[in-house]
Every structure is written in structure tokens, then in C-alpha cells.
Write an enzyme that holds these catalytic residues in place. Structure first.
Site, short mmCIF file in Angstrom:
data_model
loop_
_atom_site.label_atom_id
_atom_site.label_comp_id
_atom_site.label_asym_id
_atom_site.label_seq_id
_atom_site.Cartn_x
_atom_site.Cartn_y
_atom_site.Cartn_z
N GLY A 1 11.03 -23.11 28.61
CA GLY A 1 11.95 -22.14 28.02
C GLY A 1 12.96 -21.51 28.96
O GLY A 1 13.91 -20.87 28.51
N ASP A 2 12.80 -21.68 30.28
CA ASP A 2 13.75 -21.04 31.20
C ASP A 2 13.89 -21.84 32.49
O ASP A 2 13.80 -21.30 33.59
CB ASP A 2 13.30 -19.61 31.51
N ILE A 3 14.12 -23.14 32.34
CA ILE A 3 14.35 -24.00 33.51
C ILE A 3 15.71 -23.67 34.11
O ILE A 3 16.73 -23.69 33.42
CB ILE A 3 14.32 -25.49 33.10
N ASN B 1 14.16 -20.56 39.10
CA ASN B 1 12.76 -20.68 38.69
C ASN B 1 12.09 -21.95 39.21
O ASN B 1 11.03 -22.35 38.71
CB ASN B 1 12.66 -20.62 37.16
N SER C 1 18.17 -18.81 30.00
CA SER C 1 19.27 -18.11 30.69
C SER C 1 20.60 -18.79 30.41
O SER C 1 20.68 -20.02 30.35
CB SER C 1 19.01 -18.10 32.21
#
Length: 287
Positions: free
Chosen positions: A123-125, A129, A165
Site C-alpha cells: 500500500g505504500d511502496i 520505505n 503516497s
């Protein structure tokens, strides 16, 4: 026993600090400590990290509660300490060779494939991160908005809460009432790959303020995957085609991690085998 310095912060948000773990031998081992106000989201990250054990996913060492402050309960998670994130790594390693690019990409694919194989969507690669150890091991981190998808759907659909993001969010994540799939992670992964091999250049332009608009209107502002630092014309063409697939505006056209691994760009064995062997043998990285 875990200790940390509230002033020695690692990330910009200040919720991750450098700490030390007291070992039974009397020695101390450096670690990263994430301090957060406990919530359903944080419990979700904790549940996921306790389940995931892979050399390309950040390792959870310990967790616990700090007690109540007013109406809030504080939670701490102790993780292995990495040297930097991929954003910093790209600033240092600007002239990346094809061999190095494949070396990094395969590790990210292994971690992401492991996550997807556990019916999870990260969900937020994004570069911030992805953590780096000794310029040799690359690990996915920050599972705060990761979700488990429902098994009854063939492609693993799931709800829109936790969409990532700007600059890495897929076009469909901006639509209302859209179910997200593994393909949302593949889109973000494709953006990261494009940056890795183009000296950090984002395929949707140099200005973060423009990324959301460009991605939401990709039909008018398609990504540019032609500024690749690859001299071999055949390999450059192969990678351009692969990146075009991963950053496709249509989720159904994006390949799975397995299909990316099997792509002709990755089909040869030009990766430095000695580096691969060293990577597998480093201690403290469970499979």
C-alpha cells in the site's frame, strides 16, 4: 532490554529513533525503535510484521506497551537498524550499472512477491520505505497502511483505505469506490525502478507538486521512461517496455511480480554471483 534516546530520531516524522538492545552476553546491539500511539492501524502493522519473515522485509525484533498517557496507549516496535533508505542510496549511487540495478530490483521483487503471496498489499511502496544495509541488502518497511485482501476475489481486491503516497499512488487509487489490488503495488514498484535506473529522476517529472495531477491524468501526461542509464540498446528497449507495463494506467495490464522476474530483461544471469552469495549468508536475516 531496549533503550533509546528521544532526541536521536531517524526519520522526519520523528516516530523512529535509534536505540540499543541489551544482549545476554552483556553487549549491546544497535536497533531502530518506532514509538507510536496505539491504534487499529498500528496493531495492523504489528500483526503483519510478526507474520512476515523474509530477508527483504524489515525484521521485527520485539514489541511492547509503554503504558497509558491520559487516554492514549503508547506502543513500541523494535526493528533492525538499517544504514539508510533508498532515497539516500540513490543520491550516493547515481551512476548505477545494469548489474547493480538487477541486483537491487530482484531483492525488491522477492520481498514484494513474498508479501503478495501472503494475501497482503503493502500500500505504500516508495524509496523512503525501502531500507538499505551495507549497500547489499534491500528491505521493504512501513506496513502501517498494508491490508489483507479477500481470498474470494480472483485478483485480491480490497478497499481504498490506505492508498499510499502521491507520486507512487496508482491512478485507480484516486477514484471513488475503487477496489485496489496487487497491481497498485506494482505501479509504485515500477516508479521506483524507473528512478533507480535514471539517477533518481521521477517518470512523471522533477516536481513533486505535479505528480498527483500527472498520474491522475496519465492519458494526457504519460510517464517518461526513456531517460534510462543503459548503454546497451537492446537492454534499454527491454526495460522501457517493462516499465511501461508496470506503470500502465490500467491495473489489468500490469504484470505480477512473477511475470516481472520472468521478463526478458531479467532473464540472463549477469548479476554478480559473489554479491548474491554474500547477501544470502549475512546473519540475522531470516528467510
Amino acid at each position: 532490554m531496549i533503550s533509546w534516546d528521544d532526541e536521536d530520531k531517524i526519520n522526519q516524522s520523528g516516530i523512529v529513533r535509534k536505540g540499543s538492545e541489551s544482549l545476554s552476553s552483556g553487549q549491546f546491539k544497535k536497533c531502530a525503535v518506532k514509538l507510536i500511539v496505539e491504534s487499529e492501524s498500528d496493531n495492523n502493522e504489528l500483526d503483519i510484521l510478526t507474520e512476515l519473515r523474509h530477508q527483504n522485509i524489515v525484521n521485527l525484533i520485539e514489541f511492547g506497551h509503554l503504558g497509558n498517557t491520559g487516554l492514549e496507549t503508547h506502543l513500541y516496535m523494535v526493528m533492525e537498524l538499517c544504514d539508510c533508505n533508498l532515497t539516500k542510496y540513490m543520491e550516493i549511487e547515481r551512476d548505477m550499472s545494469v548489474t547493480s540495478f538487477k541486483f537491487v530490483s530482484r531483492q525488491l521483487l522477492a520481498g514484494l512477491g513474498f508479501i503478495h503471496g501472503r494475501n497482503l498489499i503493502h500500500g505504500d511502496i516508495k524509496p523512503n520505505n525501502i531500507l538499505v544495509i551495507n549497500k547489499e541488502i534491500f528491505k521493504l518497511s512501513d506496513f502501517g497502511i498494508s491490508r489483507r485482501f479477500r481470498r474470494e476475489y480472483a485478483h485480491g481486491t480490497q478497499t481504498r483505505d490506505g492508498v499510499g503516497s502521491d507520486g507512487y499512488r496508482s491512478p485507480e487509487s484516486y477514484q471513488s469506490d475503487v477496489q485496489l489490488t496487487r497491481a497498485a503495488d506494482i505501479f509504485a514498484f515500477g516508479i521506483v525502478l524507473a528512478q533507480l535506473i535514471s539517477k533518481g529522476q521521477h517518470p512523471y517529472g522533477p516536481y513533486p507538486v505535479d505528480w498527483q495531477f500527472s498520474i491522475r491524468h496519465s492519458d494526457k501526461f504519460p510517464p517518461k521512461c526513456s531517460n534510462l542509464s543503459i548503454e546497451n540498446p537492446q537492454k534499454r528497449k527491454q526495460l522501457e517496455e517493462l516499465l511501461t507495463e508496470t506503470i500502465s494506467t490500467k491495473p489489468g495490464n500490469r504484470p505480477s511480480t512473477r511475470r516481472v522476474e520472468e521478463h526478458e530483461f531479467f532473464s540472463d544471469e549477469s548479476v554478480d554471483n559473489s554479491r548474491s552469495i554474500r547477501q544470502r549468508s549475512i546473519r540475522g536475516n531470516p528467510q
